[in-house]
Structures are given as C-alpha cells and as structure tokens.
Design an enzyme around this catalytic site. Sequence first.
Site, PDB file in Angstrom:
ATOM      1  CG  HIS A 155       2.473 -23.676  18.077  1.00  0.00           C
ATOM      2  ND1 HIS A 155       2.560 -22.863  17.109  1.00  0.00           N
ATOM      3  CD2 HIS A 155       1.681 -24.809  17.485  1.00  0.00           C
ATOM      4  CE1 HIS A 155       2.127 -23.353  15.949  1.00  0.00           C
ATOM      5  NE2 HIS A 155       1.815 -24.565  16.125  1.00  0.00           N
ATOM      6  CG  ASP A 353       5.490 -16.765  24.923  1.00  0.00           C
ATOM      7  OD1 ASP A 353       4.608 -17.633  24.302  1.00  0.00           O
ATOM      8  OD2 ASP A 353       5.050 -15.469  24.973  1.00  0.00           O
TER       9      ASP A 353
END
Length: 462
Positions: A155, A353
């Site tokens: 992720h 991110d």
Amino acid sequence: MSRLVIVSNRVADLRKKTQTGGLAVGLADAIRSRGGLWFGWNGKIEAEIPDEPSVTEIGNVKMVSAPLTREDYDCFYVGYANSVLWPLFHYRLDLVRNQDEAYAGYRRVNAYFARMLAQQLQPDDVIWIHDYQLLTMALELRRLGCRQRIGFFLHIPFPPHDVLSASPHHQDLLDALLSHDLVGFQTETDLENFRNCLEHIEHPDRAEAEADAFPIGIDVDDFAKLAHHASDDVLLDRIRRGILGRAQIIGVDRLDYSKGLPERMRAFNRLLELYPEHQRAVSYLQIAPPTREDVSAYSDIRRELEGLAGAINGRHADFNWTPVKYIHRNVAREKLASLFRTSNVGLVTPLRDGMNLVAKEYVAAQDPENPGVLVLSHFAGAAEQMREALLVNPYDTDGVAKAIHHALAIPLDERQARHAALLKRITEHDAQWWLETFLERLAGCEHPASSPALKGPRLAAI
Ligand code: ADP
Ligand code: F6P
C-alpha cells in the site's frame, strides 16, 4: 469460487463505520462485498501469545486475530515496521533507525502470524497479504508447507534501489517478496523501482513472481451518498461561512511526517502573506488524527504542527476569524464526507504517499454542479491517475500558496470540467475494480508453489 483470505497487520472493526488508514478503509469495502476470512493483529498486547488465534464471524466474514507480546510490539511494529520500513519506503533515510534486534522481531512476528493463519487455511483458499508489516509472511507460510496461491499488495511506495539498498536487509526483503505468486504495487513508478531492484540481486526464482501496478480505489458511489447528507453541524458551519462570504480549505491525514503537514501549514501562511485579500476570507481546516505515537518521529511532528498552527493563528487571527482550525482526532466518515463537500479546496500534499485515498474521497464527495478543487502533490501515488487536479510540489511553499490562490479563483465551468474528468477516472478504477483486477490476475498466475518442485527461497530460517 475459492475462499478469499485477506491478511493485514491491522484488521478493521467491521461493526464500526470509521476506519482510519487507507488499508482498513479499502479492505473493509472489499471483503464486505465478497466474504471470506480476514486475519491480522487484534491490536492487543498480552503477556503471552496464545496457541490458537481468536475467531469471530461478522456476516459472511470470518475475523481471525491474535495478540502480540510487548517485546514483539516494540520490535516488530514500533522498531522495524515503523522505524525502519516506513521511513525507508517513504524515501526518508534520515529517519531510519536500523537495529538487528528489531529485524529479528519482525521476522519472528511474521513467522508467528504464519503459524496462526496456517491452522485456519483450506486447500483451495486464495491468500492475499497486505503491506509492509508482512513482507516476510508468505515465505514463512511456504516453509510451513502452504501451497495455496499467495498474492501481496504493497500500500505504500516502493523506493528506488539506491534508497532500498541502504537497508542491510534489503536482499532478504526482496527474496521474501519473491515467495508470492503475484506482487502488486500502487503505481508504475513503484513497479519500475521494484523491477530495478531485482536487477541488482541474483535470485534463482526471480522469474516466478509476477508483478504489476494495481492502483487502489474507493467505493465512489458509497462515499458520494454519504457526502450528500451533510450533518447538522456541518450545515450550520456552511451557512455561517456563507453569510460571511468565506471559503474553506480542508486537509485530512493521519498525523504522519510523510503527509507534509508542516509544509502545508507554511504554504497556507504564505498564502495569507502573498495574497492579503484572503485574510478573514479563507480558513483552513486540518483534521489529523493521532497515529503511531510510540514512534518518536511522530511525537516530534505533532509538536511542530501544533506550534505552527498556534503561530499562524496568533499572527493572523481576528475576533471573528480563526485562520487555522486543527482537529487532532478521528471524525465519523459521514461527517468527513460532508466536510469535503462543503470545502472549496481539498489540500492533499504528502511528501511521499503510496496512493492517498483522501484525494479520491474529496473528489467523490463534491457536488458535480458546483465542485471544489483538488490541490494534489506530485509525490502522491494518486497523481499518476488524477492529472486534472492542480498538481504541486509540496516542498515549494510559494508554489503551493499560488496553487491554492489559483484554486480559489477557478471559474465554475473549469471546476466542473476538471471534476468530471477526475470523477470518471476514480469511478472506473474504484475499490471493486482494484479487488477484481488483482484477484483475477492472481488466479491466472502460473503457480510454481503448487508444483512439487518448489524451489526453497534462500533466506535462513529464524
Ligand atoms: P494512509 O493510508 O496513509 O492513512 P490514505 O489517504 O490512503 O492514507 O487513507 C486514509 C484513510 O483514513 C481515508 O479513508 C480517510 O478518510 C481516513 N481518515 C483519515 N483521517 C481521518 C479522521 N480524522 N477521521 C476519520 N477517518 C480518517
Ligand atoms: O495504508 C498505510 C497504513 O500504513 C496501513 O498499513 C496501516 O494499517 C494504516 O496506514 C494505519 O497505520 P497503523 O496500522 O500503524 O496505525
């Protein structure tokens, strides 16, 4: 259809509506729709680890979880996952705290989780392991004789070789990833970095793990519906701001140094300096719930942010205007959705991110007739898909201030056009698309683990 077994360090509480963190939000939506088993840490620290995990059924989902000991929590969660892997994978070598003891704890907990899960497995299960806390778990499952298909999804970002190789264990970690049948990443950049890292190691099984990019999505319709029904206090706030002719900028992030929150506060301060017309006309609402407070880098960032919010308010506030509203707690999802809808600008400016679901939620929550504008960091995985946002460099304070100024002035037709394009893309690539695409690909992988000639990975047992 095979049973889906999801494995993640943090299991969501499916009875609750609020989950913080992209992984819990994404997976809760996915497993509710398909059913299966979800295994992970139960969030508790106990004096001794049990022989068996605890099991509860929620609808069509079997939740299986196990506790950690204090020592395991300190080494595995605080020490290795969040003081080595998280900063390393977010390109923050300055924050990496390498310790062999922590690595041993990480390997030990991955092996323990593998033992707990193995007891629950059925022969035709499809196992899907998630995120950086569990990089070596598939390897341990294979050692226990698991022949089921195993996929892995990361992720968070995957760094370039020059960064990854700063870890003394990088070769081990790459080897462990190759125990899966399929390894998934958020972006093409991450995939490229992974392939590049593999070029630097020699591994006999290299060709056997498939890898690809599968950008994670959200349940767009569900979030849009939530946003439609603004809660009473959000409505009141909007009316009040409407009367005063004020605009609102919103940011929603775990209080993590990767999210670029101090940089964002400074950019807002710069906006007020560069464009004084925004004084008393714009406020910035930052919702930043606490996270990983046992890791020192997180308490440092909290102090810094609180200091900055206080300084900006001290300098610019007026009797009836507070420029920065800072909320340090979780907020119910419906409220979050309606706050997004009633904010003119969504500020998503991480320094790095994996994806950033907040960017997608902000777009899903907008009124298509009168949408707000997303200001998005180049360094969020979401930027690969969301080109119609105003893309910014979060390190460039004046650049971000100028982008916010621009966002506040974009005419309605341009806002509508940008929003329509973004909405279309996140709808095409929603949570369901992500789940199905990954699982279909996993089902179609050549499956060396099921062959008796499985080659053992080189990693030493612990
Ligand atoms: P990360 O996984 O790094 O936390 P993401 O942006 O991908 O970042 O996911 C964060 C998720 O957590 C989003 O679904 C967001 O709505 C949710 N979230 C973040 N802050 C809060 C909060 N204060 N209250 C409730 N949910 C939150
Ligand atoms: O999505 C990234 C992620 O790190 C998840 O793996 C994690 O569950 C979530 O953020 C919240 O972090 P934590 O589990 O450490 O509280």
